[in-house]
Design an enzyme around this catalytic site. Structure first.
Site, mmCIF file in Angstrom:
data_model
loop_
_atom_site.group_PDB
_atom_site.id
_atom_site.type_symbol
_atom_site.label_atom_id
_atom_site.label_comp_id
_atom_site.label_asym_id
_atom_site.label_seq_id
_atom_site.Cartn_x
_atom_site.Cartn_y
_atom_site.Cartn_z
ATOM 1 N N GLU A 56 47.226 39.085 44.079
ATOM 2 C CA GLU A 56 46.465 38.218 44.981
ATOM 3 C C GLU A 56 45.350 37.456 44.265
ATOM 4 O O GLU A 56 44.973 36.364 44.695
ATOM 5 C CB GLU A 56 45.883 39.032 46.144
ATOM 6 C CG GLU A 56 46.910 39.600 47.093
ATOM 7 C CD GLU A 56 47.457 40.956 46.703
ATOM 8 O OE1 GLU A 56 48.216 41.551 47.495
ATOM 9 O OE2 GLU A 56 47.124 41.428 45.576
ATOM 10 N N PHE A 99 44.271 52.294 58.338
ATOM 11 C CA PHE A 99 44.983 52.090 57.086
ATOM 12 C C PHE A 99 44.835 50.644 56.631
ATOM 13 O O PHE A 99 45.076 49.707 57.377
ATOM 14 C CB PHE A 99 46.463 52.433 57.265
ATOM 15 C CG PHE A 99 47.299 52.183 56.040
ATOM 16 C CD1 PHE A 99 47.107 52.944 54.891
ATOM 17 C CD2 PHE A 99 48.262 51.193 56.031
ATOM 18 C CE1 PHE A 99 47.867 52.718 53.760
ATOM 19 C CE2 PHE A 99 49.029 50.954 54.902
ATOM 20 C CZ PHE A 99 48.830 51.718 53.760
ATOM 21 N N GLN A 100 44.407 50.456 55.395
ATOM 22 C CA GLN A 100 44.194 49.155 54.749
ATOM 23 C C GLN A 100 43.192 48.283 55.519
ATOM 24 O O GLN A 100 43.278 47.058 55.485
ATOM 25 C CB GLN A 100 45.522 48.418 54.551
ATOM 26 C CG GLN A 100 46.400 49.090 53.498
ATOM 27 C CD GLN A 100 47.558 48.249 53.046
ATOM 28 O OE1 GLN A 100 48.059 47.402 53.789
ATOM 29 N NE2 GLN A 100 48.019 48.482 51.822
ATOM 30 N N LYS A 135 45.718 41.359 63.321
ATOM 31 C CA LYS A 135 47.163 41.346 63.541
ATOM 32 C C LYS A 135 47.499 41.047 65.001
ATOM 33 O O LYS A 135 48.472 40.325 65.286
ATOM 34 C CB LYS A 135 47.766 42.682 63.117
ATOM 35 C CG LYS A 135 49.281 42.670 63.026
ATOM 36 C CD LYS A 135 49.814 43.930 62.358
ATOM 37 C CE LYS A 135 51.329 43.847 62.177
ATOM 38 N NZ LYS A 135 51.853 45.062 61.491
ATOM 39 N N MET A 181 35.339 35.829 21.745
ATOM 40 C CA MET A 181 33.928 35.528 21.956
ATOM 41 C C MET A 181 33.085 36.793 21.904
ATOM 42 O O MET A 181 31.938 36.773 21.431
ATOM 43 C CB MET A 181 33.731 34.792 23.291
ATOM 44 C CG MET A 181 32.336 34.214 23.458
ATOM 45 S SD MET A 181 31.900 32.989 22.185
ATOM 46 C CE MET A 181 32.680 31.515 22.846
#
Length: 584
Positions: free
Chosen positions: A63, A125-126, A175, A487
């Site tokens: 993502e 959940f999540q 949802k 770097m």
């Protein structure tokens, strides 16, 4: 209070849709044709409805990659980029990309699924409070719990993302809101008209003062920032420079907004900017800052920054005025509009001894002005980038990662056109280049796009090679491979007595990795091989990866150390490319 039946009847443009369908219908109405995302449970209703709408979905491998792709898409095209993710870890994986876009003022809209509104706050959940998490790194964000609120929230998100100083916006949709039905009317969901900040608007006295300072200046410099690209003020800045014979120095994100080949172009300023640019800024009697924010990598220590210069700051965000550098005249507003008001107050200047003085100060660093760097048998990153610039005639979109190669690109690839350098400036996000280049190629399929990445940053988002393969993108990748986090190693050399703690990095065989994705590639070890490898990549019309094995302990010069004045630069002790030129 009763209403007429006419008011109760739906508009002929109103349709009954699910929240998921409303999401896509709104995106189509906003002109979106491409989105980047990764499905998951809390956003599956939206994915299920996607097939009904004319939008291309690019399946990412992480993502974070989706947000960087949306970012690269926006920077390359000037349009709003869009990314999707599910709740919980899907949403939190977007945080780095949102922060990258926020720091660089890039307009993207991220849409995340959220658990049902009935279980919000229950540690379902999540479930994660993504609007709370992203509050400091978004321009605005929304939690939408009703289907009827989806279209207004999305339409306002697009307006906020692209208006004023652009930036990222997140819309979190539960949802149950995705699954419920509501009336949809795109026009009726239009947000209120954008109202500029009350401080914006260059008043007549400030315009008069700015014009007077410009007319009186003997050693002026224009500081060209990313705001010139955002405002599309290219013609106005060029007119100002040419009319008043003012040399132009660029920030990293400003490269390309003023042609590098122009006689008034000086190159990049700052920590790894050109020595003659930094010295000129320190000697200047006037700085005209156009759409830039005086960040620390540009100024060096503030106490000694441009001590003899008056300062004019043209900036759309009032919060940036006097934040880092105190200015004498502030012109707050859209850069293009402000310059159109200012320019009629300025008459043409005929000569510029100041520009000749700057050009005479280039000395050995003038090697960067030549088309073909000398070759002493070693392969330097500068060689690779110089030769790539020659091969592409400076017309490719180059997307860099972060580190030494990023600075060498800024020094040796001369950008004459805006939106041809895409890089992470403010946040300095390693792993940015590969996914951002995918976004740029999707936005501009007709243009040649090159990734320039280090071996460290490339490995952070290398799984997006699978995205390139799945989409069959004609995208070229140049890995500047020096076996170090370059770097970091350079700082360890200069500041930590060459204690290279954890900066050597083991890499896979990148060409074999590309081959595993059915992507062609080549390994280059000598200067003589660069041209043919680049030619093969450009001719392939398919993805191509080149692994450039360059000198391991080369450093970017000059360098202004943290806490040092802008003119106190660390110079290259001896330049092997210069020595070769002299030997020849």
């Amino acid at each position: 209070m009763s209403t007429s039946s006419q008011n109760d009847s739906p508009s002929p443009n109103t349709t009954r849709l699910t929240g998921s369908e409303i999401t896509w219908a709104t995106l189509v109405g906003e002109g979106v044709s491409d989105v980047f995302g990764y499905p998951g449970g809390a956003i599956l209703p939206i994915y299920d409805a996607m097939r009904k709408f004319p939008i291309r979905h690019i399946l990412v491998r992480h993502e974070q990659g989706a947000t960087h792709m949306a970012d690269g898409y926006a920077r390359a095209s000037g349009r709003v980029g869009v990314a999707l993710a599910t709740s919980g870890p899907g949403a939190t994986n977007m945080v780095t990309g949102l922060a990258t876009a926020m720091m660089d003022s890039v307009p993207i809209v991220c849409i995340t699924g959220q658990v049902s509104s009935k279980v919000l706050g229950s540690d379902a959940f999540q479930e994660v409070d993504i609007t709370g998490i992203t509050l400091p790194i978004t321009k605005h964000n929304y939690l939408v719990t009703r289907a009827e609120d989806i279209a207004p929230a999305l339409r306002e998100a697009f307006l906020v993302a692209r208006s004023g100083r652009p930036g990222p916006v997140l819309v979190d949709i539960t949802k149950d809101a995705q699954q419920a039905s509501a009336d949809f009317n795109f026009e009726a969901a239009a947000p209120r008209a954008y109202r500029p900040h009350p401080m914006r608007g260059a008043n007549a006295d400030s315009i008069t003062d700015a014009a007077r300072l410009i007319r009186e200046a003997k050693r002026p410099i224009i500081l060209a920032g990313h705001g010139i690209i955002q405002s599309e003020a290219y013609e106005q800045v060029r007119t100002l420079a040419e009319r008043m014979k003012i040399p132009v120095a660029s920030t990293l994100l400003g490269l390309g907004c003023f042609p590098a080949s122009h006689a008034l172009s000086l190159g990049m300023m700052g920590m790894h900017g050109e020595a003659w640019v930094n010295e000129a800024i320190q000697k200047a009697d006037l700085l005209i800052a156009c759409g830039m924010r005086f960040d620390d990598r540009v100024t060096g220590t503030l106490a000694t920054y441009a001590p003899n210069a008056k300062k004019i700051h043209i900036e759309i965000d009032p919060a940036e005025i006097n934040k880092n550098v105190k200015v004498d005249v502030a012109l707050i507003g859209d850069l293009k509009q402000v310059l159109e008001i200012l320019l009629p107050h300025l008459s043409t200047r005929t000569s510029s001894p100041w520009l000749r003085e700057i050009n005479d100060s280039k000395g050995e660093c003038a090697v960067r002005d030549i088309k073909n760097l000398p070759d002493n048998g070693h392969l330097y990153a500068a060689h690779v980038i110089n030769d790539l610039w020659n091969a592409t005639d400076g017309k490719a979109i180059v997307v860099t990662d972060v580190g030494q190669h990023q600075m060498w690109e800024a020094q040796y690839y001369k950008h004459d056109q805006p939106r041809t350098l895409i890089t992470s400036g403010g946040l300095g996000t390693m792993g940015f280049a590969l996914p951002a280049a995918i976004g740029a190629k999707i936005a501009c399929p007709e243009k040649e796009v090159w990734v320039i990445a280090g071996d460290g940053g490339f490995q952070m988002t290398a799984p997006e090679l699978s995205t390139i393969a799945q989409e069959n993108l004609d995208l070229n990748i140049a890995i500047i491979n020096n076996g170090f986090l370059g770097m970091v190693r350079q700082w360890q050399e200069f500041i930590y007595d060459k204690n290279y703690a954890s900066s050597p990095i083991l890499s896979p065989d990148f060409v074999k990795l590309a081959d595993a994705h059915d992507i062609a590639g080549a390994t280059v070890r000598t200067r003589s091989e660069v041209e043919s490898a680049v030619k093969s990549a450009r001719a392939s019309k398919a993805p191509f990866l080149i692994n450039f094995l360059v000198e391991k302990e080369d450093s970017v010069y000059p360098m202004v150390a943290v806490g040092a004045a802008l003119h106190e630069m660390i110079r290259r002790p001896d330049n092997p490319m210069i020595e070769t030129a002299e030997d020849a």
